[in-house]
Design an enzyme around this catalytic site. Sequence first.
Site, PDB file in Angstrom:
ATOM      1  N   HIS A  53      -3.102  -4.173  -3.573  1.00 30.10           N
ATOM      2  CA  HIS A  53      -1.893  -4.990  -3.539  1.00 30.10           C
ATOM      3  C   HIS A  53      -2.171  -6.199  -2.652  1.00 30.10           C
ATOM      4  CE1 HIS A  53       2.142  -6.271  -2.340  1.00 30.10           C
ATOM      5  NE2 HIS A  53       2.600  -5.659  -3.420  1.00 30.10           N
ATOM      6  N   ASP A  72      -0.566  -7.913  -0.418  1.00 31.81           N
ATOM      7  CA  ASP A  72      -0.232  -7.784   1.006  1.00 31.81           C
ATOM      8  C   ASP A  72      -1.182  -6.824   1.710  1.00 31.81           C
ATOM      9  OD1 ASP A  72       1.923  -9.530   0.778  1.00 31.81           O
ATOM     10  OD2 ASP A  72       3.308  -7.923   0.249  1.00 31.81           O
ATOM     11  N   LYS A  73      -1.642  -5.795   0.997  1.00 34.29           N
ATOM     12  CA  LYS A  73      -2.584  -4.848   1.596  1.00 34.29           C
ATOM     13  C   LYS A  73      -3.980  -5.437   1.710  1.00 34.29           C
ATOM     14  CE  LYS A  73      -0.250  -2.122   3.190  1.00 34.29           C
ATOM     15  NZ  LYS A  73      -0.393  -1.952   4.622  1.00 34.29           N
ATOM     16  N   GLU A  92      -3.362 -13.217  11.410  1.00 36.66           N
ATOM     17  CA  GLU A  92      -2.580 -13.229  10.176  1.00 36.66           C
ATOM     18  C   GLU A  92      -3.477 -13.739   9.050  1.00 36.66           C
ATOM     19  OE1 GLU A  92       0.363 -11.989  10.344  1.00 36.66           O
ATOM     20  OE2 GLU A  92       0.699 -12.092  12.515  1.00 36.66           O
ATOM     21  N   GLU A 138      -4.290 -15.885  17.007  1.00 33.61           N
ATOM     22  CA  GLU A 138      -4.814 -16.041  18.362  1.00 33.61           C
ATOM     23  C   GLU A 138      -5.781 -14.920  18.693  1.00 33.61           C
ATOM     24  OE1 GLU A 138      -1.064 -18.247  20.507  1.00 33.61           O
ATOM     25  OE2 GLU A 138      -1.254 -16.076  20.755  1.00 33.61           O
ATOM     26  N   LYS A 184       1.288  -0.115  -7.588  1.00 33.87           N
ATOM     27  CA  LYS A 184       2.431   0.333  -6.795  1.00 33.87           C
ATOM     28  C   LYS A 184       2.894   1.686  -7.347  1.00 33.87           C
ATOM     29  CE  LYS A 184       5.424  -2.824  -5.392  1.00 33.87           C
ATOM     30  NZ  LYS A 184       6.452  -3.908  -5.402  1.00 33.87           N
ATOM     31  N   PHE A 204      -0.016  -5.213 -17.393  1.00 33.33           N
ATOM     32  CA  PHE A 204      -0.267  -5.638 -16.008  1.00 33.33           C
ATOM     33  C   PHE A 204      -1.742  -6.026 -15.918  1.00 33.33           C
ATOM     34  CE2 PHE A 204       0.445  -4.141 -11.295  1.00 33.33           C
ATOM     35  CZ  PHE A 204       0.045  -5.380 -10.847  1.00 33.33           C
ATOM     36  N   ASP A 225       0.061 -12.748  -7.171  1.00 32.05           N
ATOM     37  CA  ASP A 225       1.104 -12.929  -6.158  1.00 32.05           C
ATOM     38  C   ASP A 225       0.418 -13.095  -4.811  1.00 32.05           C
ATOM     39  OD1 ASP A 225       3.515 -13.027  -4.860  1.00 32.05           O
ATOM     40  OD2 ASP A 225       3.945 -10.886  -5.022  1.00 32.05           O
ATOM     41  N   ALA A 226       0.812 -14.086  -4.049  1.00 34.69           N
ATOM     42  CA  ALA A 226       0.204 -14.295  -2.729  1.00 34.69           C
ATOM     43  C   ALA A 226       0.453 -13.105  -1.822  1.00 34.69           C
ATOM     44  CB  ALA A 226       0.760 -15.567  -2.095  1.00 34.69           C
ATOM     45  N   ARG A 267       3.663  -7.449   5.585  1.00 33.23           N
ATOM     46  CA  ARG A 267       4.852  -7.453   4.737  1.00 33.23           C
ATOM     47  C   ARG A 267       5.178  -6.084   4.152  1.00 33.23           C
ATOM     48  NH1 ARG A 267       5.397 -12.726   0.912  1.00 33.23           N
ATOM     49  NH2 ARG A 267       3.611 -11.792  -0.153  1.00 33.23           N
ATOM     50  N   LYS A 268       4.416  -5.057   4.498  1.00 33.52           N
ATOM     51  CA  LYS A 268       4.670  -3.729   3.942  1.00 33.52           C
ATOM     52  C   LYS A 268       4.886  -2.721   5.077  1.00 33.52           C
ATOM     53  CE  LYS A 268       4.789  -4.481  -0.424  1.00 33.52           C
ATOM     54  NZ  LYS A 268       5.349  -5.826  -0.193  1.00 33.52           N
ATOM     55  N   LYS A 307      -3.369  -6.635  14.782  1.00 31.81           N
ATOM     56  CA  LYS A 307      -3.046  -6.650  16.210  1.00 31.81           C
ATOM     57  C   LYS A 307      -3.931  -5.677  16.975  1.00 31.81           C
ATOM     58  CE  LYS A 307       1.778  -7.759  15.211  1.00 31.81           C
ATOM     59  NZ  LYS A 307       3.189  -7.301  15.268  1.00 31.81           N
ATOM     60  N   LYS A 364      -0.943  -4.767  21.881  1.00 30.42           N
ATOM     61  CA  LYS A 364       0.339  -5.088  21.256  1.00 30.42           C
ATOM     62  C   LYS A 364       1.110  -3.798  21.022  1.00 30.42           C
ATOM     63  CE  LYS A 364      -1.775  -9.128  20.522  1.00 30.42           C
ATOM     64  NZ  LYS A 364      -3.044  -9.453  21.202  1.00 30.42           N
ATOM     65  N   ASP A 370       3.776  -3.261  19.476  1.00 27.03           N
ATOM     66  CA  ASP A 370       4.209  -3.066  18.093  1.00 27.03           C
ATOM     67  C   ASP A 370       3.354  -1.993  17.427  1.00 27.03           C
ATOM     68  OD1 ASP A 370       6.299  -4.842  17.949  1.00 27.03           O
ATOM     69  OD2 ASP A 370       5.103  -6.499  17.176  1.00 27.03           O
TER      70      ASP A 370
END
Length: 406
Positions: free
Chosen positions: A17, A19-20, A45, A58, A181, A250, A258-259, A264-265, A285, A289, A291
Amino acid sequence: MSRSSYIFTSESVSEGHPDKVADRISDTVVDAFLSAEPQARVACETLVTTNRIVLAGEVRAGKPGLSPAQSKAMTKEIIATLEPKVRQAVKDIGYEQKGFHWAKAKYACHLHAQSADIAQGVDSSEKKDEGAGDQGIMFGYACDETPEMMPATLQYSHNILRRLAEVRHSGECSVLEPDAKSQVTLRYEDGRPVEVLQIVVSTQHKKRIGLHSVNSKRLAAEIRPYIEPLFPAGLITRKTKWHINPTGRFLIGGPDGDAGLTGRKIIVDTYGGAAPHGGGAFSGKDPTKVDRSAAYACRYLAKNVVASGLARKCTIQISYAIGVAQPLSFYVDLHGSGEVDPAKLEAALPEMIGGATPRSIREHLGLNRPIYERTAAYGHFGRQPDNEGGFSWERTDLAADLKGLG
């Protein structure tokens, strides 16, 4: 009032995917820096789109205390090694398509030095422990729905895509391409999954199998035999509805279709919507961090509570302020399933990991290692701890001690 009978759904996405793909690249960068310097700082990122890979963020290599010139030189050296590692990550996923190819995609790196304002609040000194890398809230969750102590809807969604990736990589199912998916809907009675109501799989595929064009019906015949054995006996019934490539075709997928962007997941990465999320992504990260590291710690503690038998479900929330080492709050919810006062756990659990400061979490779980690329697909939780220290937050080594609190 808590409901015991309901219908619930979770989704997953494959390693291919878009995003992955971005998450995988960002965690490849994290591992590259931690391999060179365990105290490196990374906030990377990634953007992927049609034959293009862009890195930004960074970074800082070198231990705190190095001169700016030394740190800058070391950082520059590591950045220079990234491109082949990034391309290898894309190759490992399986992208050799016209619209996105591991060797042909244009690569641009815009990583730069970490903000000095952030660094001064995070770095430790002889007089104080290091502070959290940012403010925020993090959650951890565990339940007894599956052996992995994960929500069943999400675990089964992950299992589907992991299995399809296995047979794609091995060549056993040659029709599959990397992007996919899945989604699983279960009916619960008395808080237990009793029936699969819906299974959705949308997977990128080749145009033909031998002499035959691929349509949804033919694809379903190819992949259903791999999927059905993944579910416990009796959950799939004649009433279970299957949706295999419901749009019918597909062919164009991945970053060409798709970018993709890092982070995002976050629901796929965690608990499939069955538990709260603090909002921060993990991939890209380093473990200073919170998060990432504090969310791992919360999962670790929640899983040990469930593994100890003190509760069937456990949600933990922790919060931090940037530059402050001690957590601001620590909250435990047993969802009415507990055999112990949650206040006891709120007092005991942080101390079991050294007070839950950013440093104590990293040391207890051994997080300053290059163990993150493997987390980028199929969830950060519900995995098996490995010999290199990966998924250390999935251990249940505190369970025996926790039983004494009941």
